[in-house]
Design a protein around this motif. Structure first.
Motif, PDB file in Angstrom:
ATOM      1  N   LYS A 168     -49.659 -48.770  25.442  1.00  0.00           N
ATOM      2  CA  LYS A 168     -49.285 -48.165  26.727  1.00  0.00           C
ATOM      3  C   LYS A 168     -48.420 -46.948  26.436  1.00  0.00           C
ATOM      4  CE  LYS A 168     -47.341 -49.141  31.267  1.00  0.00           C
ATOM      5  NZ  LYS A 168     -48.534 -48.599  31.922  1.00  0.00           N
ATOM      6  N   PRO A 169     -48.796 -45.764  26.947  1.00  0.00           N
ATOM      7  CA  PRO A 169     -48.038 -44.549  26.642  1.00  0.00           C
ATOM      8  C   PRO A 169     -46.605 -44.637  27.165  1.00  0.00           C
ATOM      9  CG  PRO A 169     -50.168 -44.029  27.621  1.00  0.00           C
ATOM     10  CD  PRO A 169     -49.964 -45.494  27.791  1.00  0.00           C
ATOM     11  N   THR A 170     -45.696 -44.039  26.419  1.00  0.00           N
ATOM     12  CA  THR A 170     -44.290 -44.004  26.805  1.00  0.00           C
ATOM     13  C   THR A 170     -43.918 -42.603  27.292  1.00  0.00           C
ATOM     14  OG1 THR A 170     -43.582 -43.349  24.586  1.00  0.00           O
ATOM     15  CG2 THR A 170     -43.789 -45.731  25.022  1.00  0.00           C
ATOM     16  N   GLU A 171     -42.701 -42.477  27.834  1.00  0.00           N
ATOM     17  CA  GLU A 171     -42.215 -41.158  28.241  1.00  0.00           C
ATOM     18  C   GLU A 171     -42.143 -40.219  27.039  1.00  0.00           C
ATOM     19  OE1 GLU A 171     -41.572 -39.888  31.212  1.00  0.00           O
ATOM     20  OE2 GLU A 171     -42.273 -41.741  32.151  1.00  0.00           O
ATOM     21  N   GLN A 172     -41.789 -40.807  25.875  1.00  0.00           N
ATOM     22  CA  GLN A 172     -41.728 -39.997  24.657  1.00  0.00           C
ATOM     23  C   GLN A 172     -43.115 -39.476  24.271  1.00  0.00           C
ATOM     24  OE1 GLN A 172     -40.334 -42.939  25.132  1.00  0.00           O
ATOM     25  NE2 GLN A 172     -38.190 -42.902  24.442  1.00  0.00           N
ATOM     26  N   ASP A 173     -44.155 -40.321  24.475  1.00  0.00           N
ATOM     27  CA  ASP A 173     -45.531 -39.891  24.186  1.00  0.00           C
ATOM     28  C   ASP A 173     -45.913 -38.702  25.061  1.00  0.00           C
ATOM     29  OD1 ASP A 173     -46.062 -41.809  22.214  1.00  0.00           O
ATOM     30  OD2 ASP A 173     -46.689 -43.296  23.692  1.00  0.00           O
ATOM     31  N   LEU A 174     -45.574 -38.799  26.360  1.00  0.00           N
ATOM     32  CA  LEU A 174     -45.912 -37.714  27.294  1.00  0.00           C
ATOM     33  C   LEU A 174     -45.175 -36.435  26.915  1.00  0.00           C
ATOM     34  CD1 LEU A 174     -47.422 -36.830  29.828  1.00  0.00           C
ATOM     35  CD2 LEU A 174     -45.486 -37.638  31.199  1.00  0.00           C
ATOM     36  N   ALA A 175     -43.897 -36.557  26.547  1.00  0.00           N
ATOM     37  CA  ALA A 175     -43.121 -35.378  26.161  1.00  0.00           C
ATOM     38  C   ALA A 175     -43.694 -34.750  24.891  1.00  0.00           C
ATOM     39  CB  ALA A 175     -41.663 -35.782  25.943  1.00  0.00           C
ATOM     40  N   GLN A 176     -44.074 -35.592  23.924  1.00  0.00           N
ATOM     41  CA  GLN A 176     -44.648 -35.070  22.684  1.00  0.00           C
ATOM     42  C   GLN A 176     -45.988 -34.390  22.947  1.00  0.00           C
ATOM     43  OE1 GLN A 176     -45.114 -37.968  19.536  1.00  0.00           O
ATOM     44  NE2 GLN A 176     -46.144 -36.511  18.182  1.00  0.00           N
ATOM     45  N   ALA A 177     -46.785 -34.965  23.863  1.00  0.00           N
ATOM     46  CA  ALA A 177     -48.090 -34.389  24.194  1.00  0.00           C
ATOM     47  C   ALA A 177     -47.928 -33.002  24.805  1.00  0.00           C
ATOM     48  CB  ALA A 177     -48.837 -35.318  25.149  1.00  0.00           C
ATOM     49  N   LYS A 178     -46.967 -32.862  25.722  1.00  0.00           N
ATOM     50  CA  LYS A 178     -46.748 -31.554  26.357  1.00  0.00           C
ATOM     51  C   LYS A 178     -46.234 -30.530  25.345  1.00  0.00           C
ATOM     52  CE  LYS A 178     -46.261 -33.168  31.104  1.00  0.00           C
ATOM     53  NZ  LYS A 178     -45.408 -33.262  32.306  1.00  0.00           N
ATOM     54  N   LYS A 179     -45.434 -31.012  24.390  1.00  0.00           N
ATOM     55  CA  LYS A 179     -44.942 -30.116  23.344  1.00  0.00           C
ATOM     56  C   LYS A 179     -46.105 -29.631  22.463  1.00  0.00           C
ATOM     57  CE  LYS A 179     -41.647 -29.841  19.511  1.00  0.00           C
ATOM     58  NZ  LYS A 179     -40.680 -30.581  18.669  1.00  0.00           N
ATOM     59  N   LEU A 180     -47.025 -30.535  22.150  1.00  0.00           N
ATOM     60  CA  LEU A 180     -48.200 -30.161  21.350  1.00  0.00           C
ATOM     61  C   LEU A 180     -49.042 -29.118  22.069  1.00  0.00           C
ATOM     62  CD1 LEU A 180     -49.271 -33.676  20.004  1.00  0.00           C
ATOM     63  CD2 LEU A 180     -48.585 -31.723  18.598  1.00  0.00           C
ATOM     64  N   LEU A 181     -49.221 -29.283  23.387  1.00  0.00           N
ATOM     65  CA  LEU A 181     -49.994 -28.306  24.165  1.00  0.00           C
ATOM     66  C   LEU A 181     -49.300 -26.950  24.176  1.00  0.00           C
ATOM     67  CD1 LEU A 181     -51.234 -30.422  27.214  1.00  0.00           C
ATOM     68  CD2 LEU A 181     -52.611 -29.545  25.334  1.00  0.00           C
ATOM     69  N   GLU A 182     -47.982 -26.983  24.277  1.00  0.00           N
ATOM     70  CA  GLU A 182     -47.225 -25.726  24.265  1.00  0.00           C
ATOM     71  C   GLU A 182     -47.385 -25.033  22.912  1.00  0.00           C
ATOM     72  OE1 GLU A 182     -42.601 -24.220  24.912  1.00  0.00           O
ATOM     73  OE2 GLU A 182     -43.213 -26.234  25.552  1.00  0.00           O
ATOM     74  N   GLU A 183     -47.306 -25.813  21.819  1.00  0.00           N
ATOM     75  CA  GLU A 183     -47.473 -25.237  20.482  1.00  0.00           C
ATOM     76  C   GLU A 183     -48.884 -24.682  20.281  1.00  0.00           C
ATOM     77  OE1 GLU A 183     -46.528 -28.415  17.878  1.00  0.00           O
ATOM     78  OE2 GLU A 183     -44.349 -28.292  18.196  1.00  0.00           O
ATOM     79  N   ALA A 184     -49.854 -25.295  20.966  1.00  0.00           N
ATOM     80  CA  ALA A 184     -51.242 -24.843  20.847  1.00  0.00           C
ATOM     81  C   ALA A 184     -51.514 -23.598  21.690  1.00  0.00           C
ATOM     82  CB  ALA A 184     -52.187 -25.971  21.247  1.00  0.00           C
ATOM     83  N   GLY A 185     -50.514 -23.178  22.482  1.00  0.00           N
ATOM     84  CA  GLY A 185     -50.666 -21.967  23.278  1.00  0.00           C
ATOM     85  C   GLY A 185     -51.008 -22.226  24.734  1.00  0.00           C
TER      86      GLY A 185
END
Length: 385
Positions: free
Chosen positions: A327-344
């Protein structure tokens, strides 16, 4: 074969009528990518060996009556059953088995082989005599005999392959039933093979599959006895619906059996944005499999990985530690958004989502669209036949 209910004996005769959520798209099993092709077609053919219907961890003889494995695990030698005939009356030989697996593992130009990679360890296939076929591997592969038993790896007649007969138009095998008629989008009909090598089989005179895409229409056809059964693997009969049918029609037999269903979100990683692994990781990090089951399978499924429970699968407690299965956590969601930001993609992006036009698959697409939206990814559903 499942035992007959207590007090009942199998009877000969009759034509079984069933629904098909889709008609077969490809009549060439070697080139098919959907179990919805194999359901109406399977009874036309035989496999070299087959999975035990009662225990998926076992392999049983089919066209092969016996086999042995060399001490180094690299050579599999099969002896074929005697007296097997193709539907046109010609005898089956090891040359047919060799030609079939050569076509799958080493496909000629113009033949699409979606399961070619399953046989990547295969070095060569030999037919030393008419009743013997030998597979030599480059390295030991403990799952090799299970790969041979994949339902799509049916045995085709070499004399038709050599003539390049279009198997899409006139499928022919050694199986208990012969192809009779295919009316695309309407029905698929097979009839009894009187020369089947397994004596006393089949019991039925034939089977007809009627293409009924709508679940409600399929249920109505069952209740009014226009069909005798709803197709095995029919994905949208929720527990409450099954109970209601059984209550209203006590004579209907309801059987629930676990199957492995893989509904996949498949990114085209050769193109942006999916060519960036960070985008794919972001989606995986935030996938909630339990929520997907509740939406796409109406809650009627167990969590799992890519393999059915057994010796080849990751145990569920270990699986639930992995992204995409826990089950995804708040930390997972934050890390996912950070990855998208790094990807441009700091403010999100837009993608197309190709979805098959079947009720259960559309629900998967709707779930995926909602899931991606939480990451700021706007998905346009493209629903296609």
């Amino acid at each position: 074969a499942a035992p007959a209910p207590a007090g009942e004996q199998p009877k000969y005769g009759g034509v079984l009528k069933r629904n098909l959520q889709e008609g077969p798209g490809r009549l060439d099993m070697h080139q098919s990518v959907s179990y919805r092709d194999s359901q109406p077609l399977a009874a036309i053919y035989n496999l070299l060996v087959k999975i035990d219907a009662g225990d998926a961890t076992k392999v049983l003889p089919d066209l092969a009556q016996s086999w042995e494995v060399s001490s180094d695990g690299k050579v599999y030698t099969f002896r074929l059953a005697q007296g097997v005939q193709w539907h046109d009356g010609q005898p089956l030989t090891s040359a047919d088995v060799k030609a079939s697996f050569d076509r799958i593992a080493f496909p000629p130009k113009g033949v699409f082989s979606p399961r070619q990679a399953y046989y990547a360890a295969l070095d060569k296939i030999e037919a030393p005599d008419a009743q013997t076929v030998k597979f030599t591997l480059k390295r030991p592969q403990p799952s090799f005999v299970f790969m041979l038993a994949i339902p799509f790896s049916v045995i085709y007649p070499k004399h038709l392959l050599d003539k390049q007969v279009d198997l899409m138009l006139s499928p022919m095998g050694t199986g208990p039933f012969r192809f009779k008629e295919h009316i695309r989008g309407v029905s698929f009909t097979i009839e009894k093979n009187p020369s089947y090598f397994k004596k006393g089989r089949p019991y039925l005179d034939g089977m007809i599959g009627y293409v009924i895409p709508d679940t409600g229409a399929a249920e109505a056809a069952l209740k009014t006895k226009q069909v005798d059964m709803i197709a095995p693997g029919h994905p949208t009969l929720a527990p409450s619906v099954r109970a209601a049918i059984k209550s209203a029609f006590p004579e209907i037999v309801v059987k629930v059996q676990p199957v492995v269903v893989l509904n996949s979100f498949v990114p085209n990683f050769e193109k942006k944005p999916w060519s960036d692994i960070r985008v794919r990781k972001a989606v995986m990090l935030t996938t909630d499999q339990r929520a997907a089951i509740d939406v796409a399978k109406l809650g009627d499924a167990a969590k799992g990985g890519f393999m059915s429970p057994g010796p080849w699968s990751i145990p569920l407690p270990d699986l639930e530690k992995l992204p995409g299965f826990r089950k995804p956590t708040e930390q997972d969601l934050a890390q996912a958004k950070k990855l998208l930001e790094e990807a441009g993609y700091p403010t999100g992006l837009k993608v197309n989502l190709l979805v098959r036009n079947l009720p259960d698959i559309v629900r998967v697409g709707v779930f995926a669209k909602d899931h991606l939206a939480k990451l700021g990814i706007e998905a346009a559903l493209q629903i296609k036949e």
